[in-house]
Design a protein around this motif. Structure first.
Motif, PDB file in Angstrom:
ATOM      1  N   LEU A  54       0.811  -1.213   0.000  1.00 36.48           N
ATOM      2  CA  LEU A  54       0.000   0.000   0.000  1.00 36.48           C
ATOM      3  C   LEU A  54       0.849   1.269   0.000  1.00 36.48           C
ATOM      4  CD1 LEU A  54      -2.874  -1.030   2.448  1.00 36.48           C
ATOM      5  CD2 LEU A  54      -2.870  -1.068  -0.056  1.00 36.48           C
ATOM      6  N   GLY A  55       2.167   1.114  -0.050  1.00 31.41           N
ATOM      7  CA  GLY A  55       3.041   2.273  -0.133  1.00 31.41           C
ATOM      8  C   GLY A  55       3.631   2.673   1.204  1.00 31.41           C
ATOM      9  N   PRO A  56       4.284   3.863   1.216  1.00 33.38           N
ATOM     10  CA  PRO A  56       4.873   4.352   2.471  1.00 33.38           C
ATOM     11  C   PRO A  56       3.796   4.586   3.525  1.00 33.38           C
ATOM     12  CG  PRO A  56       5.226   5.936   0.655  1.00 33.38           C
ATOM     13  CD  PRO A  56       4.495   4.745   0.095  1.00 33.38           C
ATOM     14  N   PRO A  57       4.179   4.646   4.803  1.00 37.12           N
ATOM     15  CA  PRO A  57       3.202   4.674   5.908  1.00 37.12           C
ATOM     16  C   PRO A  57       2.058   5.675   5.761  1.00 37.12           C
ATOM     17  CG  PRO A  57       5.402   4.413   6.789  1.00 37.12           C
ATOM     18  CD  PRO A  57       5.558   4.613   5.308  1.00 37.12           C
ATOM     19  N   GLU A  58       2.334   6.920   5.420  1.00 39.56           N
ATOM     20  CA  GLU A  58       1.248   7.907   5.327  1.00 39.56           C
ATOM     21  C   GLU A  58       0.285   7.569   4.181  1.00 39.56           C
ATOM     22  OE1 GLU A  58       0.727  12.509   4.132  1.00 39.56           O
ATOM     23  OE2 GLU A  58       2.184  12.121   5.740  1.00 39.56           O
ATOM     24  N   ARG A  59       0.840   7.192   3.048  1.00 40.89           N
ATOM     25  CA  ARG A  59      -0.009   6.819   1.911  1.00 40.89           C
ATOM     26  C   ARG A  59      -0.756   5.525   2.214  1.00 40.89           C
ATOM     27  NH1 ARG A  59       1.002   8.787  -3.490  1.00 40.89           N
ATOM     28  NH2 ARG A  59       2.237  10.678  -3.324  1.00 40.89           N
ATOM     29  N   ALA A  60      -0.098   4.581   2.877  1.00 39.28           N
ATOM     30  CA  ALA A  60      -0.754   3.313   3.221  1.00 39.28           C
ATOM     31  C   ALA A  60      -1.939   3.571   4.145  1.00 39.28           C
ATOM     32  CB  ALA A  60       0.246   2.359   3.860  1.00 39.28           C
ATOM     33  N   ALA A  61      -1.795   4.464   5.116  1.00 37.09           N
ATOM     34  CA  ALA A  61      -2.893   4.792   6.032  1.00 37.09           C
ATOM     35  C   ALA A  61      -4.076   5.382   5.258  1.00 37.09           C
ATOM     36  CB  ALA A  61      -2.420   5.758   7.107  1.00 37.09           C
ATOM     37  N   ASN A  62      -3.777   6.260   4.313  1.00 31.46           N
ATOM     38  CA  ASN A  62      -4.844   6.851   3.505  1.00 31.46           C
ATOM     39  C   ASN A  62      -5.511   5.802   2.622  1.00 31.46           C
ATOM     40  OD1 ASN A  62      -4.283   9.364   4.583  1.00 31.46           O
ATOM     41  ND2 ASN A  62      -2.943   9.966   2.899  1.00 31.46           N
ATOM     42  N   ARG A  63      -4.719   4.909   2.076  1.00 37.05           N
ATOM     43  CA  ARG A  63      -5.296   3.843   1.233  1.00 37.05           C
ATOM     44  C   ARG A  63      -6.165   2.900   2.067  1.00 37.05           C
ATOM     45  NH1 ARG A  63       0.030   3.942  -2.055  1.00 37.05           N
ATOM     46  NH2 ARG A  63      -0.696   5.081  -3.882  1.00 37.05           N
ATOM     47  N   ARG A  64      -5.708   2.557   3.271  1.00 36.67           N
ATOM     48  CA  ARG A  64      -6.523   1.708   4.160  1.00 36.67           C
ATOM     49  C   ARG A  64      -7.840   2.402   4.496  1.00 36.67           C
ATOM     50  NH1 ARG A  64      -1.505   0.911   6.570  1.00 36.67           N
ATOM     51  NH2 ARG A  64      -2.039   2.403   8.216  1.00 36.67           N
ATOM     52  N   ALA A  65      -7.778   3.724   4.732  1.00 37.50           N
ATOM     53  CA  ALA A  65      -8.987   4.487   5.075  1.00 37.50           C
ATOM     54  C   ALA A  65      -9.994   4.461   3.930  1.00 37.50           C
ATOM     55  CB  ALA A  65      -8.623   5.926   5.433  1.00 37.50           C
ATOM     56  N   GLY A  66      -9.531   4.430   2.699  1.00 34.35           N
ATOM     57  CA  GLY A  66     -10.440   4.346   1.556  1.00 34.35           C
ATOM     58  C   GLY A  66     -10.826   2.928   1.214  1.00 34.35           C
ATOM     59  N   LEU A  67      -9.879   2.018   1.354  1.00 34.64           N
ATOM     60  CA  LEU A  67     -10.114   0.630   0.981  1.00 34.64           C
ATOM     61  C   LEU A  67     -11.105  -0.065   1.918  1.00 34.64           C
ATOM     62  CD1 LEU A  67      -9.349  -1.542  -1.031  1.00 34.64           C
ATOM     63  CD2 LEU A  67      -7.340  -2.079   0.373  1.00 34.64           C
ATOM     64  N   GLY A  68     -11.072   0.261   3.204  1.00 32.63           N
ATOM     65  CA  GLY A  68     -11.997  -0.366   4.163  1.00 32.63           C
ATOM     66  C   GLY A  68     -13.451  -0.186   3.768  1.00 32.63           C
ATOM     67  N   PRO A  69     -13.904   1.061   3.561  1.00 33.56           N
ATOM     68  CA  PRO A  69     -15.301   1.251   3.136  1.00 33.56           C
ATOM     69  C   PRO A  69     -15.601   0.651   1.760  1.00 33.56           C
ATOM     70  CG  PRO A  69     -14.412   3.281   4.046  1.00 33.56           C
ATOM     71  CD  PRO A  69     -13.262   2.324   3.924  1.00 33.56           C
ATOM     72  N   VAL A  70     -14.649   0.712   0.832  1.00 33.32           N
ATOM     73  CA  VAL A  70     -14.877   0.127  -0.496  1.00 33.32           C
ATOM     74  C   VAL A  70     -15.110  -1.379  -0.369  1.00 33.32           C
ATOM     75  CG1 VAL A  70     -13.760  -0.396  -2.708  1.00 33.32           C
ATOM     76  CG2 VAL A  70     -13.706   1.926  -1.807  1.00 33.32           C
ATOM     77  N   LEU A  71     -14.330  -2.031   0.486  1.00 31.76           N
ATOM     78  CA  LEU A  71     -14.529  -3.466   0.706  1.00 31.76           C
ATOM     79  C   LEU A  71     -15.907  -3.739   1.312  1.00 31.76           C
ATOM     80  CD1 LEU A  71     -10.993  -4.477   2.051  1.00 31.76           C
ATOM     81  CD2 LEU A  71     -12.007  -5.093  -0.171  1.00 31.76           C
ATOM     82  N   GLY A  72     -16.343  -2.865   2.229  1.00 29.43           N
ATOM     83  CA  GLY A  72     -17.674  -3.016   2.817  1.00 29.43           C
ATOM     84  C   GLY A  72     -18.774  -2.900   1.782  1.00 29.43           C
ATOM     85  N   TYR A  73     -18.664  -1.900   0.916  1.00 28.81           N
ATOM     86  CA  TYR A  73     -19.651  -1.763  -0.154  1.00 28.81           C
ATOM     87  C   TYR A  73     -19.587  -2.961  -1.094  1.00 28.81           C
ATOM     88  CZ  TYR A  73     -21.496   2.869   0.830  1.00 28.81           C
ATOM     89  OH  TYR A  73     -22.155   3.917   1.416  1.00 28.81           O
ATOM     90  N   GLY A  74     -18.398  -3.412  -1.400  1.00 24.11           N
ATOM     91  CA  GLY A  74     -18.261  -4.579  -2.274  1.00 24.11           C
ATOM     92  C   GLY A  74     -18.944  -5.795  -1.686  1.00 24.11           C
TER      93      GLY A  74
END
Length: 159
Positions: A54-74
């Motif tokens: 997911l990339g470096p720590p700050e970018r990974a945190a942002n990606r996790r924040a977006g990916l979590g809800p996307v997985l829920g909708y999926g």
């Protein structure tokens, strides 16, 4: 079978997902509780398990924040589509549809979070179970009523 029932089921699942999120946000307002970190934690654990960087720590945190809800909708959309495959040939009473949809999504989401080591439902308090159950019942009710409405074409026939 034409794709129409599966598309209707996916739409119903999307509507159910919106209802689940609205009820969850209302719970945050009413009880002044913080947002759950489990969607982001699940996304991070899933990325780890699959070897997805997911990339470096700050970018990974942002990606996790977006990916979590996307997985829920999926999950919600997929559950609606699967329900459509199972329910197209028979009339499913509304309470049964609500239970199957809401309970199914709850079991899948809680089961996957448990398998990923994000949570342990055996340690949950009664309030934790209620906070999990109510939004999933909202999902089931919204998805089931949307499914029935879409499949009836606005008329009186309900599959």
């Amino acid at each position: 079978m034409s794709p129409a029932p599966v598309v209707d089921g996916a739409i119903a699942g999307a509507v159910g997902s919106v209802a689940l999120n609205v009820v969850s946000y209302l719970d945050m307002v009413v009880r002044a509780r913080p947002e759950s970190s489990t969607p982001q934690e699940s996304a991070g654990r899933l990325a780890d398990v699959t070897g997805l960087d997911l990339g470096p720590p700050e970018r990974a945190a942002n990606r996790r924040a977006g990916l979590g809800p996307v997985l829920g909708y999926g999950l919600g959309i997929t559950a609606g589509a699967v329900f459509a495959l199972l329910a197209t040939r028979r009339r499913t009473p509304l309470p049964v549809a609500v239970g199957l949809l809401g309970g199914g999504v709850m079991a899948l989401s809680d089961g996957s979070m448990t398998a990923l080591g994000v949570t342990d439902p055996r340690a949950w308090r009664r309030t934790d179970w209620v906070a999990d159950l109510v939004p999933h019942l909202a999902y089931g009710l919204a998805a089931a009523t949307t499914w029935r409405r879409l499949r009836s074409g606005g008329g009186g026939h309900h599959p």
